[in-house]
Design an enzyme around this catalytic site. Structure first.
Site, mmCIF file in Angstrom:
data_model
loop_
_atom_site.group_PDB
_atom_site.id
_atom_site.type_symbol
_atom_site.label_atom_id
_atom_site.label_comp_id
_atom_site.label_asym_id
_atom_site.label_seq_id
_atom_site.Cartn_x
_atom_site.Cartn_y
_atom_site.Cartn_z
ATOM 1 N N ALA A 70 0.921 -1.229 0.055
ATOM 2 C CA ALA A 70 0.008 -0.095 0.280
ATOM 3 C C ALA A 70 0.926 1.217 -0.084
ATOM 4 C CB ALA A 70 -0.905 -0.079 1.359
ATOM 5 N N GLY A 115 0.603 -4.761 0.985
ATOM 6 C CA GLY A 115 -0.506 -5.249 -0.066
ATOM 7 C C GLY A 115 -0.290 -5.834 -1.294
ATOM 8 N N GLU A 118 -0.787 -9.331 -0.577
ATOM 9 C CA GLU A 118 -2.243 -9.437 -0.416
ATOM 10 C C GLU A 118 -2.854 -9.657 -1.685
ATOM 11 O OE1 GLU A 118 -1.935 -6.174 2.466
ATOM 12 O OE2 GLU A 118 -3.255 -7.339 3.797
ATOM 13 N N GLU A 138 4.082 -5.398 7.559
ATOM 14 C CA GLU A 138 3.379 -4.425 8.008
ATOM 15 C C GLU A 138 3.708 -4.233 9.705
ATOM 16 O OE1 GLU A 138 2.129 -6.301 6.096
ATOM 17 O OE2 GLU A 138 0.834 -5.382 4.689
HETATM 18 N N1 CAA Z 1 4.627 3.080 -1.093
HETATM 19 C C1 CAA Z 1 4.890 4.470 -1.669
HETATM 20 N N2 CAA Z 1 6.274 4.576 -2.282
HETATM 21 C C2 CAA Z 1 7.028 3.299 -2.082
HETATM 22 C C3 CAA Z 1 6.719 2.032 -1.458
HETATM 23 C C4 CAA Z 1 5.339 1.911 -0.819
HETATM 24 N N3 CAA Z 1 4.803 0.848 -0.227
HETATM 25 N N4 CAA Z 1 7.674 1.083 -1.690
HETATM 26 C C5 CAA Z 1 8.603 1.742 -2.458
HETATM 27 N N5 CAA Z 1 8.281 2.833 -2.642
HETATM 28 C C6 CAA Z 1 9.131 4.106 -3.284
HETATM 29 C C7 CAA Z 1 10.178 4.652 -2.421
HETATM 30 O O1 CAA Z 1 9.583 5.609 -1.438
HETATM 31 C C8 CAA Z 1 11.192 5.098 -3.770
HETATM 32 O O2 CAA Z 1 10.499 6.397 -3.811
HETATM 33 P P1 CAA Z 1 11.719 7.516 -3.999
HETATM 34 O O3 CAA Z 1 12.475 7.253 -5.442
HETATM 35 O O4 CAA Z 1 10.876 8.908 -4.648
HETATM 36 O O5 CAA Z 1 12.687 7.719 -2.897
HETATM 37 C C9 CAA Z 1 10.969 4.190 -4.670
HETATM 38 O O6 CAA Z 1 9.537 3.454 -4.476
HETATM 39 C C10 CAA Z 1 11.940 2.951 -4.984
HETATM 40 O O7 CAA Z 1 11.951 2.460 -3.704
HETATM 41 P P2 CAA Z 1 13.489 2.209 -2.663
HETATM 42 O O8 CAA Z 1 14.366 3.360 -3.097
HETATM 43 O O9 CAA Z 1 13.171 2.012 -1.435
HETATM 44 O O10 CAA Z 1 14.040 0.819 -3.461
HETATM 45 P P3 CAA Z 1 15.032 -0.063 -2.655
HETATM 46 O O11 CAA Z 1 15.306 -1.300 -4.035
HETATM 47 O O12 CAA Z 1 15.892 0.490 -2.175
HETATM 48 O O13 CAA Z 1 13.878 -0.857 -1.713
HETATM 49 C C11 CAA Z 1 11.987 -1.838 -0.859
HETATM 50 C C12 CAA Z 1 12.698 -1.535 -2.318
HETATM 51 C C13 CAA Z 1 12.547 -3.027 -0.223
HETATM 52 C C14 CAA Z 1 10.462 -2.564 -1.391
HETATM 53 C C15 CAA Z 1 11.494 -0.727 -0.145
HETATM 54 O O14 CAA Z 1 11.210 0.233 -1.120
HETATM 55 C C16 CAA Z 1 10.408 -0.983 0.812
HETATM 56 O O15 CAA Z 1 10.756 -1.271 1.842
HETATM 57 N N6 CAA Z 1 9.157 -0.417 0.469
HETATM 58 C C17 CAA Z 1 8.025 -0.731 1.572
HETATM 59 C C18 CAA Z 1 7.741 -1.821 1.558
HETATM 60 C C19 CAA Z 1 6.558 -2.056 2.574
HETATM 61 O O16 CAA Z 1 6.642 -1.717 3.736
HETATM 62 N N7 CAA Z 1 5.116 -2.412 2.082
HETATM 63 C C20 CAA Z 1 4.019 -2.420 3.041
HETATM 64 C C21 CAA Z 1 3.328 -1.280 2.878
HETATM 65 S S1 CAA Z 1 2.006 -1.329 4.198
HETATM 66 C C22 CAA Z 1 0.970 -2.051 3.699
HETATM 67 O O17 CAA Z 1 0.809 -2.590 2.231
HETATM 68 C C23 CAA Z 1 -0.270 -2.319 4.246
HETATM 69 C C24 CAA Z 1 -1.492 -2.771 3.968
HETATM 70 O O18 CAA Z 1 -1.368 -4.181 3.729
HETATM 71 C C25 CAA Z 1 -2.727 -2.465 3.401
#
Ligand code: CAA
Length: 262
Positions: A70, A115, A118, A138
């Site tokens: 998400a 998400g 999911e 999460e």
């Molecule tokens: N939401 C919004 N933006 C996201 C994102 C997310 N879930 N995941 C990655 N991005 C964005 C980053 O902010 C980054 O943007 P910028 O270039 O503007 O900084 C871009 O995508 C590239 O990401 P990274 O630079 O972080 O890439 P990486 O290769 O270093 O890492 C990753 C990749 C491990 C996937 C890391 O991006 C990450 O940990 N992302 C979050 C993953 C996460 O926690 N997901 C769960 C979200 S909560 C949820 O989903 C709740 C639910 O069930 C409803």
């Protein structure tokens, strides 16, 4: 974080006869699910339910991710009320996929986190690259899975592994996800599209009504006492023989395969 793209930009839909291909197009945000994407996907699923689609393939744009979760930027300042609405919007999509009169296939390369995991689990089949990374991170963000993860994980991988994934945020590679039953098929990354096409061909080989009945019954088995499930199966099995009254003109597949009896 939001951007200026429209819902149609973020969820691109291409239909080729019985196959609908949906691509989530937010490569710079690793295809994170914001409200537009959730709504766009739900609309695509609902539309495909009425246009003769038999298989829907859902993919993420770019090489790095199916969906990285998400949209974290969007959620940052949510009130509980907004969070509830967002979660329900996610659930609307998962339910639409669950009930859809076609088979959905998640084509997963790279990250399928939160998400994204999911969304993949809400699809009927997951075809994953070896480079896929599945997980429900999460709890590390002070959240729980909000798009159905707490309800779908155990059905896919059993209680022990579901608990491990949900409470530790442990990540699984494509291979490990296949070994634990989270995904249906795993393949070398360069063969992913070929494997998706093999999967589609396998689905299209089946008789449409039979395929959808099989989906319905397999899903229903998770929530129904065994005896009722068997009774429901017997009725559906009988319906498969009800060709004359339905006026079906297709050749009987049993005649092609059966050969002589006795
Ligand atoms: N939401 C919004 N933006 C996201 C994102 C997310 N879930 N995941 C990655 N991005 C964005 C980053 O902010 C980054 O943007 P910028 O270039 O503007 O900084 C871009 O995508 C590239 O990401 P990274 O630079 O972080 O890439 P990486 O290769 O270093 O890492 C990753 C990749 C491990 C996937 C890391 O991006 C990450 O940990 N992302 C979050 C993953 C996460 O926690 N997901 C769960 C979200 S909560 C949820 O989903 C709740 C639910 O069930 C409803």
């Amino acid at each position: 974080m939001t951007d200026n793209n429209t819902k149609q930009d973020k969820v691109q839909v291409a239909r080729d006869d019985a196959i609908t291909r949906v691509t989530i197009w937010r490569p710079k945000r690793l295809n994170a699910l914001d409200v537009d994407v959730l709504e766009g996907l739900t609309e695509a699923v609902n539309e495909a339910g009425h246009n003769g689609t038999r298989v829907m393939v859902i993919s993420g744009s770019g090489e790095k991710a199916f969906v990285a979760g998400a949209d974290i930027g969007m959620m940052e300042h949510f009130s509980p009320r907004e969070a509830l609405e967002f979660s329900r919007k996610g659930h609307e999509l998962m339910l639409a996929l669950d009930r859809a009169p076609f088979i959905s296939v998640a084509r997963v390369q790279g990250y399928a986190l939160g998400g994204g995991c999911e969304l993949a689990m809400a699809c009927d089949l997951i075809v994953a690259s070896e480079n896929a990374v599945f997980g429900q991170p999460e709890v590390g963000l002070g959240l729980i899975p909000g798009f159905g993860g707490t309800q779908m994980l155990a059905a896919r991988v059993g209680l022990s592994v579901a608990m491990d994934l949900a409470v530790t945020g442990r990540r699984l590679s494509g291979r490990d996800a296949a070994a634990l039953g989270l995904v249906s098929r795993v393949t070398a990354h360069e063969r992913l599209d070929e494997e998706v096409e093999n999967t589609i061909a396998g689905i299209l080989k089946g008789v449409p009504q039979a395929v959808i009945e099989a989906k319905r019954l397999v899903k229903q088995s998770l929530h129904m006492p065994f005896e009722y499930g068997l009774s429901s199966e017997a009725s559906s099995f009988a319906n498969c023989f009800d060709r004359q009254s339905s006026g079906e003109q297709q050749p009987n597949p049993l005649s092609r395969q059966g050969g002589e009896t006795g």
